[in-house]
Design a protein around this motif. Structure first.
Motif, PDB file in Angstrom:
ATOM      1  N   LYS A   1       0.726  -1.539   0.225  1.00 22.86           N
ATOM      2  CA  LYS A   1      -0.091  -0.028  -0.079  1.00 22.86           C
ATOM      3  C   LYS A   1       0.932   1.297  -0.204  1.00 22.86           C
ATOM      4  CE  LYS A   1      -3.743   2.315   2.586  1.00 22.86           C
ATOM      5  NZ  LYS A   1      -4.752   2.273   3.601  1.00 22.86           N
ATOM      6  N   PRO A   2       1.138   1.750  -1.250  1.00 19.28           N
ATOM      7  CA  PRO A   2       2.129   3.026  -1.328  1.00 19.28           C
ATOM      8  C   PRO A   2       1.552   4.054  -0.921  1.00 19.28           C
ATOM      9  CG  PRO A   2       1.639   2.037  -3.471  1.00 19.28           C
ATOM     10  CD  PRO A   2       0.899   0.973  -2.504  1.00 19.28           C
ATOM     11  N   LEU A   3       2.179   4.875  -0.050  1.00 18.41           N
ATOM     12  CA  LEU A   3       1.542   6.270   0.350  1.00 18.41           C
ATOM     13  C   LEU A   3       2.785   7.187  -0.082  1.00 18.41           C
ATOM     14  CD1 LEU A   3      -0.054   5.259   3.619  1.00 18.41           C
ATOM     15  CD2 LEU A   3      -1.450   5.630   1.480  1.00 18.41           C
ATOM     16  N   ILE A   4       2.560   7.988  -1.007  1.00 15.05           N
ATOM     17  CA  ILE A   4       3.627   8.900  -1.591  1.00 15.05           C
ATOM     18  C   ILE A   4       3.295  10.364  -1.708  1.00 15.05           C
ATOM     19  CG2 ILE A   4       5.002   9.433  -3.584  1.00 15.05           C
ATOM     20  CD1 ILE A   4       4.543   6.274  -4.296  1.00 15.05           C
ATOM     21  N   GLN A   5       4.196  11.284  -1.314  1.00 14.77           N
ATOM     22  CA  GLN A   5       3.721  12.778  -1.350  1.00 14.77           C
ATOM     23  C   GLN A   5       4.901  13.418  -2.420  1.00 14.77           C
ATOM     24  OE1 GLN A   5       3.835  14.056   2.702  1.00 14.77           O
ATOM     25  NE2 GLN A   5       1.793  13.523   3.008  1.00 14.77           N
ATOM     26  N   ILE A   6       4.410  14.294  -3.173  1.00 12.91           N
ATOM     27  CA  ILE A   6       5.086  15.027  -4.135  1.00 12.91           C
ATOM     28  C   ILE A   6       4.954  16.347  -3.426  1.00 12.91           C
ATOM     29  CG2 ILE A   6       5.396  16.001  -6.361  1.00 12.91           C
ATOM     30  CD1 ILE A   6       4.141  13.659  -7.572  1.00 12.91           C
TER      31      ILE A   6
ATOM     32  N   ARG B   1       9.866  13.466   7.103  1.00  9.69           N
ATOM     33  CA  ARG B   1      10.714  12.382   7.460  1.00  9.69           C
ATOM     34  C   ARG B   1      10.501  11.874   8.697  1.00  9.69           C
ATOM     35  NH1 ARG B   1      15.546  16.732   6.714  1.00  9.69           N
ATOM     36  NH2 ARG B   1      15.680  16.579   4.228  1.00  9.69           N
ATOM     37  N   ARG B   2       9.548  12.227   9.500  1.00  7.30           N
ATOM     38  CA  ARG B   2       9.029  11.631  10.506  1.00  7.30           C
ATOM     39  C   ARG B   2       7.966  10.338  10.304  1.00  7.30           C
ATOM     40  NH1 ARG B   2       9.163  16.646  13.271  1.00  7.30           N
ATOM     41  NH2 ARG B   2       6.687  16.894  12.971  1.00  7.30           N
ATOM     42  N   GLY B   3       7.283  11.168   9.200  1.00  7.51           N
ATOM     43  CA  GLY B   3       6.285  10.041   8.531  1.00  7.51           C
ATOM     44  C   GLY B   3       6.767   8.932   7.913  1.00  7.51           C
TER      45      GLY B   3
ATOM     46  N   ALA C   1      -0.730  24.020   1.472  1.00  7.44           N
ATOM     47  CA  ALA C   1      -1.873  23.024   1.533  1.00  7.44           C
ATOM     48  C   ALA C   1      -1.127  21.947   2.359  1.00  7.44           C
ATOM     49  CB  ALA C   1      -2.375  22.799   0.171  1.00  7.44           C
ATOM     50  N   GLN C   2      -0.942  22.002   3.493  1.00  7.17           N
ATOM     51  CA  GLN C   2      -0.198  21.034   4.421  1.00  7.17           C
ATOM     52  C   GLN C   2      -1.154  19.951   5.204  1.00  7.17           C
ATOM     53  OE1 GLN C   2       2.830  22.864   6.747  1.00  7.17           O
ATOM     54  NE2 GLN C   2       3.428  24.361   4.784  1.00  7.17           N
ATOM     55  N   SER C   3      -2.332  19.986   4.999  1.00  2.13           N
ATOM     56  CA  SER C   3      -3.215  19.204   5.790  1.00  2.13           C
ATOM     57  C   SER C   3      -2.858  17.704   5.854  1.00  2.13           C
ATOM     58  CB  SER C   3      -4.719  19.296   5.264  1.00  2.13           C
ATOM     59  OG  SER C   3      -4.821  18.920   3.767  1.00  2.13           O
ATOM     60  N   ARG C   4      -2.113  17.269   4.682  1.00  2.50           N
ATOM     61  CA  ARG C   4      -1.927  15.824   4.645  1.00  2.50           C
ATOM     62  C   ARG C   4      -0.397  15.607   5.666  1.00  2.50           C
ATOM     63  NH1 ARG C   4      -3.998  16.668  -0.472  1.00  2.50           N
ATOM     64  NH2 ARG C   4      -5.891  15.723  -0.596  1.00  2.50           N
ATOM     65  N   LEU C   5       0.172  16.668   5.896  1.00  2.00           N
ATOM     66  CA  LEU C   5       1.583  16.463   6.316  1.00  2.00           C
ATOM     67  C   LEU C   5       1.213  15.719   7.891  1.00  2.00           C
ATOM     68  CD1 LEU C   5       3.495  19.604   6.107  1.00  2.00           C
ATOM     69  CD2 LEU C   5       3.988  17.394   5.094  1.00  2.00           C
ATOM     70  N   GLY C   6       2.218  14.916   8.468  1.00  3.80           N
ATOM     71  CA  GLY C   6       2.263  14.036   9.412  1.00  3.80           C
ATOM     72  C   GLY C   6       1.516  12.671   9.383  1.00  3.80           C
ATOM     73  N   ASN C   7       1.100  12.425   8.122  1.00  2.00           N
ATOM     74  CA  ASN C   7       0.547  11.161   7.891  1.00  2.00           C
ATOM     75  C   ASN C   7       1.626  10.108   7.438  1.00  2.00           C
ATOM     76  OD1 ASN C   7      -2.174  12.081   8.031  1.00  2.00           O
ATOM     77  ND2 ASN C   7      -2.545  12.314   5.723  1.00  2.00           N
TER      78      ASN C   7
ATOM     79  N   GLY D   1       9.938   4.174   5.218  1.00  5.53           N
ATOM     80  CA  GLY D   1       9.848   4.837   4.020  1.00  5.53           C
ATOM     81  C   GLY D   1      11.240   5.672   3.685  1.00  5.53           C
ATOM     82  N   ARG D   2      11.465   5.968   2.559  1.00  4.03           N
ATOM     83  CA  ARG D   2      12.745   6.751   1.926  1.00  4.03           C
ATOM     84  C   ARG D   2      12.319   7.995   1.045  1.00  4.03           C
ATOM     85  NH1 ARG D   2      17.173   3.853  -0.775  1.00  4.03           N
ATOM     86  NH2 ARG D   2      15.574   2.760  -1.962  1.00  4.03           N
TER      87      ARG D   2
END
Length: 544
Positions: free
Chosen positions: A141-146, A229-231, A196-202, A237-238
């Motif tokens: 289940k990949p969870l990726i942020q650009i 990096r905490r997430g 738009a940082q609402s997804r940060l911390g996930n 992850g990397r």
């Protein structure tokens, strides 16, 4: 000095070579400016393949089931000039992290294959592993942020990623939206910006961080980087940073990554020859040829046009964007590349006639000693049984400079070398300087106050001139701390068109630059006083 790739290209280490092969098979882009708009397989340039191979380099002791800890590097940074191809390449890595074989899946014994049909892809592609080669598999289940400072900036990666998906077999696995991409098993690729940082911390499995050279405390992106990096840590992850060169006065995320001392961060930064002057057209052409090497879509004449126009108003920015150099903006005292170009490897034997420059602090700034021979070679001396450098950062000594260590170092240097002059800035160290004068002589140890604008301006100009002039004999040992402190130094204006030095920012130290100025001033004064001439051997006359 910024950590940089050494320019060698070796593959004598285990890595997931299945990843770049998977990318070429699955990621397609239309050529830019060509007559044929047929999407073509994305094939990495040499420098892109080099970074990719290191990003997916597997530790020889890796075991099945390990995620990030199976890899040699936890994250990577790519510093490359404007328009060299960072965006499409980063997009291909994101695509692989989404549905490609990016996780370690054990060691091949011979005959094993990666089959796309085993992972919901109907393209029919098969990769056969060599015996002993590390194998790969996708995330469940990949969870990726650009991530970037703005939507326009995220488009550098997100737009080519959308094109890669629509133009090839990835469209079977990935569903493209304006702000996110759906992946199998409820995975997704999200776009994150400073607004738009609402997804940060996930929790996330991968982060693509674009243009981290402008991620700073001021725009909130330093916090974004640490939060991501905490997430990543929570999911094993990397991440990957891609950026232009940065302004060293801004203390950006890219700068912090480049200067970190940890061993599990891979950094690629192709630097041009240090002796080339970006302000000269002929040299600039050579610089562009060096830093754009391998990016075959680049027309160097077009780059020259952009660079020469930008040079008129923003010379430092032009050199960063197109010359790939870490160049400070207005007010810099001495550009780091000009200083680094004077590096030389020389030994200074015990007994050599030298001078010393000392700048001391108490609990915040650093304390250091630089030495210089009368032949123009400057170096950071070593002392003590462990051969430590004469640089004392209070953080490494329980928050306070170790005065006894410094005192012992000074005595050892006077014992080992023929120290003819020592210029010491006395604030916080008046008592110690007085003791050194008592032990080694007032003619050899001199208080030299850097707070005097007339004298300090002249000393700064003397070293600056002797570093940059064409026929200089000045050279130095390449001390990395001194190089960084030289880069941090800024001119602070004083009356009568003079200046002294200041920090670019409160956390950016300049103490070793000051030591270098004092050592060079002491050397210049010693030479002017005739102390560079060989001493006459004494003769004893016996009268009979």
């Amino acid at each position: 000095m910024v950590a940089a790739d050494d320019g060698t290209w070796s593959t004598d280490f285990p890595t997931l070579f299945v990843v770049p092969d998977w990318i070429t098979r699955h990621c397609r882009l239309q050529s830019v400016g060509g007559l044929d708009d047929t999407p073509l397989p994305f094939e990495m340039y040499d420098w892109q393949l080099r970074i990719t191979a290191n990003l997916y380099r597997v530790r020889p002791e890796a075991e099945l089931g390990q995620l990030s800890t199976a890899f040699h590097f936890r994250r990577a940074q790519a510093v490359a000039p404007q328009k060299s191809g960072k965006g499409p390449w980063a997009a291909s890595i994101v695509a692989a992290e989404g549905v490609g074989p990016v996780l370690f899946n054990g060691w091949a014994r011979g005959g094993e294959r990666y089959r796309c049909t085993d992972y919901r892809c109907g393209c029919g592609w098969v990769y056969e592993y060599e015996p002993g080669e590390p194998m790969g598999r996708p995330w469940n289940k990949p969870l990726i942020q650009i991530t970037a400072t703005s939507e326009d900036q995220t488009d550098n990666t997100y737009r080519p990623l959308q094109e890669m998906i629509r133009n090839g077999p990835l469209s079977e696995l990935m569903r493209v939206g304006e702000q996110f991409i759906r992946l199998p098993n409820d995975g997704r690729i999200d776009v994150v910006t400073s607004s738009a940082q609402s997804r940060l911390g996930n929790p996330i499995t991968f982060a693509s961080q674009d243009e981290t050279g402008i991620w700073t405390d001021g725009n909130g992106m330093t916090k974004v980087a640490t939060t991501q990096r905490r997430g990543l840590a929570g999911m094993s992850g990397r991440s990957l940073e891609q950026t232009n060169a940065w302004d060293p006065t801004e203390n950006s995320v890219a700068q912090k990554t480049a200067e970190t001392k940890v061993k599990d961060v891979y950094r690629f930064h192709r630097l041009p020859p240090k002796d080339l002057d970006y302000g000269k057209k002929a040299d600039r052409r050579k610089i562009h040829a060096a830093v754009y090497q391998g990016s075959t879509h680049i027309d160097l004449d077009a780059i020259e046009g952009e660079a020469s126009e930008l040079l008129e108003k923003e010379p430092a920015e032009a050199e960063r964007f197109h010359g790939n150099r870490i160049t400070a903006g207005m007010g810099a005292w001495l550009q780091q590349d000009r200083w680094d170009a004077r590096r030389a490897l020389e030994d200074v034997p015990d007994g050599t006639r030298i001078v010393l420059g000392f700048d001391g602090s108490e609990v915040d700034d650093w304390t250091g000693i630089r030495a210089e021979t009368l032949e123009g070679f400057q170096f950071t001396p070593l002392y003590g049984p462990d051969r430590r450098r004469c640089i004392w950062d209070p953080v490494e000594w329980d928050g306070q400079v170790p005065r006894l260590e410094v005192d012992a170092a000074v005595d050892e240097l006077f014992d080992r070398y023929d120290v003819i002059r020592m210029y010491a800035d006395p604030p916080y160290w008046t008592s110690e300087v007085a003791q050194w004068q008592a032990r080694h002589g007032e003619k050899r140890v001199t208080e030299w106050h850097t707070s005097r604008p007339v004298q300090m301006h002249a000393a700064c100009e003397q070293l600056l001139t002797d570093v940059v002039k064409a026929d200089t004999v000045f050279r130095h040992d390449g001390c990395e701390t001194t190089s960084i402190h030289v880069r941090n130094a800024r001119k602070a204006a004083r009356p009568a068109n003079r200046y002294v030095l200041r920090k670019a920012a409160i956390h950016q130290k300049i103490d070793l630059a000051v030591c270098s100025i004092l050592a060079h001033e002491a050397a210049s004064d010693a030479i002017a006083a005739g102390l560079a001439r060989p001493r006459k051997s004494s003769k004893m006359l016996i009268l009979r």
